[in-house]
Motif scaffolding. Structure first.
Motif, PDB file in Angstrom:
ATOM      1  N   ILE A   1       1.042  -1.155  -0.025  1.00 43.83           N
ATOM      2  CA  ILE A   1      -0.067   0.303  -0.054  1.00 43.83           C
ATOM      3  C   ILE A   1       0.875   1.082   0.076  1.00 43.83           C
ATOM      4  O   ILE A   1       1.710   1.512   1.069  1.00 43.83           O
ATOM      5  CB  ILE A   1      -0.948   0.076   1.156  1.00 43.83           C
ATOM      6  CG1 ILE A   1      -1.586  -1.200   1.633  1.00 43.83           C
ATOM      7  CG2 ILE A   1      -1.784   1.110   1.253  1.00 43.83           C
ATOM      8  CD1 ILE A   1      -2.519  -1.489   0.255  1.00 43.83           C
TER       9      ILE A   1
ATOM     10  N   GLY B   1       8.491   5.863  -2.151  1.00 43.75           N
ATOM     11  CA  GLY B   1       8.685   6.409  -3.470  1.00 43.75           C
ATOM     12  C   GLY B   1       7.874   7.792  -3.452  1.00 43.75           C
ATOM     13  O   GLY B   1       7.325   8.403  -2.608  1.00 43.75           O
TER      14      GLY B   1
ATOM     15  N   ASN C   1      12.547   8.349  -7.740  1.00 44.76           N
ATOM     16  CA  ASN C   1      13.357   7.756  -9.045  1.00 44.76           C
ATOM     17  C   ASN C   1      12.296   8.513 -10.218  1.00 44.76           C
ATOM     18  O   ASN C   1      12.772   7.957 -11.351  1.00 44.76           O
ATOM     19  CB  ASN C   1      12.995   6.156  -9.011  1.00 44.76           C
ATOM     20  CG  ASN C   1      11.531   5.803  -9.033  1.00 44.76           C
ATOM     21  OD1 ASN C   1      10.835   6.481  -9.373  1.00 44.76           O
ATOM     22  ND2 ASN C   1      11.317   4.689  -8.683  1.00 44.76           N
TER      23      ASN C   1
ATOM     24  N   HIS D   1       8.500  -0.854 -14.092  1.00 46.65           N
ATOM     25  CA  HIS D   1       7.823  -0.436 -12.693  1.00 46.65           C
ATOM     26  C   HIS D   1       7.586  -1.970 -12.200  1.00 46.65           C
ATOM     27  O   HIS D   1       7.875  -2.101 -10.841  1.00 46.65           O
ATOM     28  CB  HIS D   1       6.565   0.325 -13.197  1.00 46.65           C
ATOM     29  CG  HIS D   1       5.721   0.323 -11.860  1.00 46.65           C
ATOM     30  ND1 HIS D   1       5.974   0.922 -10.786  1.00 46.65           N
ATOM     31  CD2 HIS D   1       4.655  -0.420 -11.756  1.00 46.65           C
ATOM     32  CE1 HIS D   1       4.877   0.605  -9.901  1.00 46.65           C
ATOM     33  NE2 HIS D   1       4.269  -0.245 -10.168  1.00 46.65           N
TER      34      HIS D   1
HETATM   35  C1  LIG Z   1      -2.504   3.656  -1.805  1.00 46.13           C
HETATM   36  C2  LIG Z   1      -2.161   3.039  -2.994  1.00 46.13           C
HETATM   37  N1  LIG Z   1      -2.544   3.747  -4.242  1.00 46.13           N
HETATM   38  C3  LIG Z   1      -2.257   3.115  -5.471  1.00 46.13           C
HETATM   39  C4  LIG Z   1      -1.644   1.889  -5.556  1.00 46.13           C
HETATM   40  C5  LIG Z   1      -0.876   1.265  -6.993  1.00 46.13           C
HETATM   41  N2  LIG Z   1       0.301   1.495  -6.887  1.00 46.13           N
HETATM   42  C6  LIG Z   1       1.339   0.651  -6.746  1.00 46.13           C
HETATM   43  S1  LIG Z   1       2.959   0.974  -6.941  1.00 46.13           S
HETATM   44  C7  LIG Z   1       2.472   2.388  -7.550  1.00 46.13           C
HETATM   45  C8  LIG Z   1       3.187   3.606  -7.911  1.00 46.13           C
HETATM   46  C9  LIG Z   1       4.069   3.963  -6.844  1.00 46.13           C
HETATM   47  O1  LIG Z   1       5.227   5.089  -7.139  1.00 46.13           O
HETATM   48  P1  LIG Z   1       6.251   5.218  -6.228  1.00 46.13           P
HETATM   49  O2  LIG Z   1       5.608   5.627  -4.771  1.00 46.13           O
HETATM   50  O3  LIG Z   1       6.960   6.659  -6.746  1.00 46.13           O
HETATM   51  O4  LIG Z   1       7.318   4.198  -6.148  1.00 46.13           O
HETATM   52  P2  LIG Z   1       8.081   3.458  -7.433  1.00 46.13           P
HETATM   53  O5  LIG Z   1       7.173   2.515  -7.703  1.00 46.13           O
HETATM   54  O6  LIG Z   1       8.731   4.388  -7.928  1.00 46.13           O
HETATM   55  O7  LIG Z   1       9.146   2.770  -6.436  1.00 46.13           O
HETATM   56  C10 LIG Z   1       1.166   2.710  -7.314  1.00 46.13           C
HETATM   57  C11 LIG Z   1       0.063   4.138  -7.751  1.00 46.13           C
HETATM   58  C12 LIG Z   1      -1.111   1.333  -4.525  1.00 46.13           C
HETATM   59  N3  LIG Z   1      -0.416   0.147  -4.325  1.00 46.13           N
HETATM   60  N4  LIG Z   1      -1.587   1.845  -2.979  1.00 46.13           N
END
Ligand SMILES: Cc1ncc(C[n+]2csc(CCOP(=O)(O)OP(=O)(O)O)c2C)c(N)n1
Length: 323
Positions: free
Chosen positions: A113, A142, A172, A240
């Motif tokens: 999450i 992230g 990133n 991703h």
């Molecule tokens: C609360 C929530 N919203 C949406 C998602 C779907 N989701 C999974 S990974 C992601 C992107 C996350 O991006 P970031 O925090 O920048 O981390 P990165 O993947 O770049 O390491 C999303 C939107 C989720 N898992 N939890």
């Protein structure tokens, strides 16, 4: 505070790099079901932060969480078995890639999450310290998490109650396909000011720079300081999620990817070692991962009849439907 140790930092980034590459092979082989979010390119952050923490200190991580778990000291073989869903895994194969935990080395878990890990860590550090434990914590998230209410609530409570948590943003540049400039108003480090937290920005591709910034923050926190924020600038070298290998989304220009990949934390850390020593580390990591793959694939899958085991700490079993 743990001092500079180039050999340890290189070993950790190399271990995470090769672990992830092996894990991708196991996804392709169908041994890891559902895929993974590779940490390739970001290894310097987990390695640098965890090198400045003690074993008893706590960490929580993200969906891209293998590096955090490994850098804090979890056994790669049991971690790989966890990814493969085997009973020999860190969590008996029930946590998988996005919920792997190892309380024995202070890893409270990766977390699927976005934004949740910061709240969990803040509560956990608060609780341990109330019971007298002299520990600090670090939580990774992230750039996609910096507008999540849950994380901002954790900033607030940690600052208000001076809970020693290092909030580590792994910027990133993208949340899935969304560029950070299209989603984040103001700056990431600037968010700390609203809560009266110190903030630093660091080159996340350089594990030694990350370790230094973390060690300074941890020293302040151990001396009674409150939480701090570190924004580590980094680049995700791969997809991703491994599913992206099939769909081939077109959101990062090839020149940008090449530029991002040119600053490789494994090479940056490796250049600080004698080449012969580096080769020895590489061989030792390879041997460890060969053994880890064998261990992971040799473990049995859990018996479906035990699917409801371990759900309740009290030992109660779940109702079998019907109310
Ligand atoms: C609360 C929530 N919203 C949406 C998602 C779907 N989701 C999974 S990974 C992601 C992107 C996350 O991006 P970031 O925090 O920048 O981390 P990165 O993947 O770049 O390491 C999303 C939107 C989720 N898992 N939890």
């Amino acid at each position: 505070m743990t001092g500079s140790d180039p050999l340890r930092l290189y070993r950790t980034v190399r271990l995470i790099r090769r672990f992830e590459e092996r894990a991708i092979e196991l996804v392709r082989a169908g041994e890891i079901v559902g895929g993974i979010h590779p940490y390739l390119g970001q290894e310097g952050i987990a390695a640098g932060v965890c090198a400045a923490l003690d074993r008893e200190d706590l960490v929580t991580g993200t969906h891209r969480g293998h590096g955090h778990v490994l850098a804090k000291g979890a056994d790669p073989a049991r971690m790989l078995a966890e990814l493969c869903g085997r009973v020999t895994g860190l969590n008996r194969g029930r946590g998988g890639s996005m919920h792997a935990a190892d309380f024995g080395v202070g890893v409270l878990g990766a977390n699927a999450i976005v934004g949740a890990a910061g709240a969990i860590l803040t509560g956990a550090v608060w609780e341990r310290r109330r019971r007298g434990a002299d520990i600090v914590g670090a939580t990774f998230f992230g750039d996609g998490a910096v507008n999540e209410g849950m994380l901002l609530e954790a900033f607030n409570l940690a600052a208000l109650w001076r809970i020693p948590v290092l909030f580590v943003c792994e910027n990133n540049g993208y949340a899935t396909t969304m560029p950070v400039d299209g989603a984040v108003a103001g700056t990431i480090a600037g968010r700390a000011a609203a809560f009266g937290m110190p903030a630093a920005t660091v080159d996340g591709q350089d594990p030694e720079a990350v370790r230094e910034v973390t060690a300074a923050a941890v020293a302040r926190m151990r001396a009674g300081g409150g939480p701090e924020l570190v924004e580590a600038r980094t680049y995700r070298f791969d997809a991703h999620h491994t599913f992206e290998h099939q769909v081939r989304l077109d959101y990062r220009p090839p020149e940008e990817v090449a530029e991002g990949r040119s600053r490789d934390p494994v090479d940056i850390a490796g250049a600080r070692l004698d080449p012969a020593v580096r080769a020895e580390v590489d061989a030792a990591v390879e041997a460890e991962l060969d053994a880890a793959v064998d261990f992971a694939l040799a473990g049995p899958h859990p018996d479906p009849a035990t699917a409801l085991d371990h759900l309740y700490a009290s030992g109660l079993t779940a109702r079998t439907g019907g109310g």
